[in-house]
Write an enzyme that holds these catalytic residues in place. Sequence first.
Site, PDB file in Angstrom:
ATOM      1  N   ASN A   7      48.656  70.326  33.216  1.00  0.00           N
ATOM      2  CA  ASN A   7      48.096  70.664  31.910  1.00  0.00           C
ATOM      3  C   ASN A   7      46.777  71.412  32.138  1.00  0.00           C
ATOM      4  O   ASN A   7      45.841  70.866  32.728  1.00  0.00           O
ATOM      5  CB  ASN A   7      47.868  69.385  31.101  1.00  0.00           C
ATOM      6  CG  ASN A   7      47.416  69.660  29.683  1.00  0.00           C
ATOM      7  OD1 ASN A   7      46.603  70.543  29.437  1.00  0.00           O
ATOM      8  ND2 ASN A   7      47.932  68.890  28.734  1.00  0.00           N
ATOM      9  N   HIS A  43      48.485  72.372  25.348  1.00  0.00           N
ATOM     10  CA  HIS A  43      48.496  71.646  24.070  1.00  0.00           C
ATOM     11  C   HIS A  43      47.509  72.334  23.134  1.00  0.00           C
ATOM     12  O   HIS A  43      46.359  71.921  23.019  1.00  0.00           O
ATOM     13  CB  HIS A  43      48.110  70.186  24.282  1.00  0.00           C
ATOM     14  CG  HIS A  43      48.270  69.325  23.063  1.00  0.00           C
ATOM     15  ND1 HIS A  43      48.540  67.977  23.132  1.00  0.00           N
ATOM     16  CD2 HIS A  43      48.192  69.613  21.744  1.00  0.00           C
ATOM     17  CE1 HIS A  43      48.609  67.477  21.908  1.00  0.00           C
ATOM     18  NE2 HIS A  43      48.393  68.461  21.045  1.00  0.00           N
ATOM     19  N   HIS A  50      40.337  74.457  23.014  1.00  0.00           N
ATOM     20  CA  HIS A  50      40.629  74.722  24.431  1.00  0.00           C
ATOM     21  C   HIS A  50      41.686  75.816  24.498  1.00  0.00           C
ATOM     22  O   HIS A  50      41.337  76.991  24.397  1.00  0.00           O
ATOM     23  CB  HIS A  50      40.998  73.454  25.205  1.00  0.00           C
ATOM     24  CG  HIS A  50      41.760  72.420  24.442  1.00  0.00           C
ATOM     25  ND1 HIS A  50      43.011  72.649  23.904  1.00  0.00           N
ATOM     26  CD2 HIS A  50      41.451  71.126  24.145  1.00  0.00           C
ATOM     27  CE1 HIS A  50      43.446  71.551  23.312  1.00  0.00           C
ATOM     28  NE2 HIS A  50      42.529  70.616  23.434  1.00  0.00           N
ATOM     29  N   GLU A  70      52.948  71.294  24.137  1.00  0.00           N
ATOM     30  CA  GLU A  70      52.767  70.052  23.386  1.00  0.00           C
ATOM     31  C   GLU A  70      52.118  70.360  22.041  1.00  0.00           C
ATOM     32  O   GLU A  70      51.418  71.348  21.890  1.00  0.00           O
ATOM     33  CB  GLU A  70      51.851  69.091  24.152  1.00  0.00           C
ATOM     34  CG  GLU A  70      52.359  68.667  25.507  1.00  0.00           C
ATOM     35  CD  GLU A  70      51.406  67.718  26.204  1.00  0.00           C
ATOM     36  OE1 GLU A  70      51.842  67.066  27.169  1.00  0.00           O
ATOM     37  OE2 GLU A  70      50.224  67.640  25.796  1.00  0.00           O
ATOM     38  N   THR A 100      42.024  63.636  21.808  1.00  0.00           N
ATOM     39  CA  THR A 100      43.161  63.670  22.729  1.00  0.00           C
ATOM     40  C   THR A 100      44.243  62.773  22.159  1.00  0.00           C
ATOM     41  O   THR A 100      43.994  62.010  21.216  1.00  0.00           O
ATOM     42  CB  THR A 100      42.741  63.204  24.141  1.00  0.00           C
ATOM     43  OG1 THR A 100      43.827  63.410  25.056  1.00  0.00           O
ATOM     44  CG2 THR A 100      42.333  61.744  24.141  1.00  0.00           C
ATOM     45  N   HIS A 190      49.378  60.968  30.449  1.00  0.00           N
ATOM     46  CA  HIS A 190      48.091  60.562  29.880  1.00  0.00           C
ATOM     47  C   HIS A 190      47.390  59.579  30.826  1.00  0.00           C
ATOM     48  O   HIS A 190      47.874  58.474  31.080  1.00  0.00           O
ATOM     49  CB  HIS A 190      48.209  59.928  28.491  1.00  0.00           C
ATOM     50  CG  HIS A 190      46.972  60.146  27.661  1.00  0.00           C
ATOM     51  ND1 HIS A 190      46.805  61.250  26.843  1.00  0.00           N
ATOM     52  CD2 HIS A 190      45.831  59.444  27.565  1.00  0.00           C
ATOM     53  CE1 HIS A 190      45.610  61.199  26.262  1.00  0.00           C
ATOM     54  NE2 HIS A 190      45.002  60.100  26.695  1.00  0.00           N
ATOM     55  N   ASP A 191      46.253  60.016  31.334  1.00  0.00           N
ATOM     56  CA  ASP A 191      45.394  59.217  32.209  1.00  0.00           C
ATOM     57  C   ASP A 191      46.040  58.854  33.545  1.00  0.00           C
ATOM     58  O   ASP A 191      45.591  57.916  34.219  1.00  0.00           O
ATOM     59  CB  ASP A 191      44.895  57.950  31.508  1.00  0.00           C
ATOM     60  CG  ASP A 191      43.796  58.253  30.495  1.00  0.00           C
ATOM     61  OD1 ASP A 191      43.357  59.424  30.429  1.00  0.00           O
ATOM     62  OD2 ASP A 191      43.371  57.333  29.783  1.00  0.00           O
ATOM     63  N   GLY A 213      46.566  66.562  33.421  1.00  0.00           N
ATOM     64  CA  GLY A 213      45.551  67.580  33.236  1.00  0.00           C
ATOM     65  C   GLY A 213      44.158  67.117  33.590  1.00  0.00           C
ATOM     66  O   GLY A 213      43.581  67.544  34.581  1.00  0.00           O
ATOM     67  N   HIS A 214      43.606  66.218  32.789  1.00  0.00           N
ATOM     68  CA  HIS A 214      42.191  65.868  32.917  1.00  0.00           C
ATOM     69  C   HIS A 214      41.829  65.385  34.314  1.00  0.00           C
ATOM     70  O   HIS A 214      40.910  65.910  34.950  1.00  0.00           O
ATOM     71  CB  HIS A 214      41.828  64.806  31.877  1.00  0.00           C
ATOM     72  CG  HIS A 214      40.380  64.448  31.871  1.00  0.00           C
ATOM     73  ND1 HIS A 214      39.413  65.218  31.256  1.00  0.00           N
ATOM     74  CD2 HIS A 214      39.715  63.402  32.432  1.00  0.00           C
ATOM     75  CE1 HIS A 214      38.230  64.667  31.434  1.00  0.00           C
ATOM     76  NE2 HIS A 214      38.380  63.560  32.145  1.00  0.00           N
TER      77      HIS A 214
END
EC number: 2.6.99.2
Length: 238
Positions: A7, A43, A50, A70, A100, A190-191, A213-214
């Site tokens: 991501n 996303h 972003h 997404e 998020t 996610h995470d 991503g993050h």
Amino acid sequence: MTRLSVNINKIATLRNARGGNNPDVLKTALDCERFGAQGITVHPRPDERHIRYADVTTLKDHVTTEFNIEGYPDERYMKLVRETKPAQATLVPDAPDAITSNAGWDTLRNASLLTEIIAELKSQGVRVSVFVDPSPKMVEGAARVGADRVELYTEPYAHEYKVNRDVAIKPYVESGRVAHEAGLGLNAGHDLDLDNLRFLAQNLPHLDEVSIGHALICDALYFGLENTIQLYLKQLKM
């Protein structure tokens, strides 16, 4: 092997903070592919804080791996998917101002809406994944509304993993089993990070894809993007 989709939203966040085109979102996406990523995820959100909608159009013309868009299926999102026809559309129940994603769809309460949207997307030749909490009922609901895949929301797993990973994984194992029995493909996101990814993949034998991503972009600040992607791919090799 579970596929890694990167991501790149955070790359766009950094670009937008200064203006101009540094870092270059398109170049980063192509570099991620060159370094081994098997997909690119974006996303776009209504405020374009972003990834911008124009970025998505540009990326579609150049991304050669799996392209995943997404988003909440409002009219602007649906128009974007119709125009770009990505490999996968991941439906997320985010409010427009959400920082998020923080919850999955209630596939029972939203069955009528999801059935209509999924049918339209599939008529465009786009595979549809529905973002859900690790709940067998929500997974079964996704199958009934016509989804091709579910993406399990893994923030609860990432949080509980630090306390008791065996407890953390249980609802995901059960949800993954139900998805497989219902004929659904299985994604997760996610995470997820270098600490918790391998254990998740080891315990979900039918896991098709993770979207990260993050954490990946944060790790790239220290390890470099190419090395970081290789580190994540290594966690997915069984």
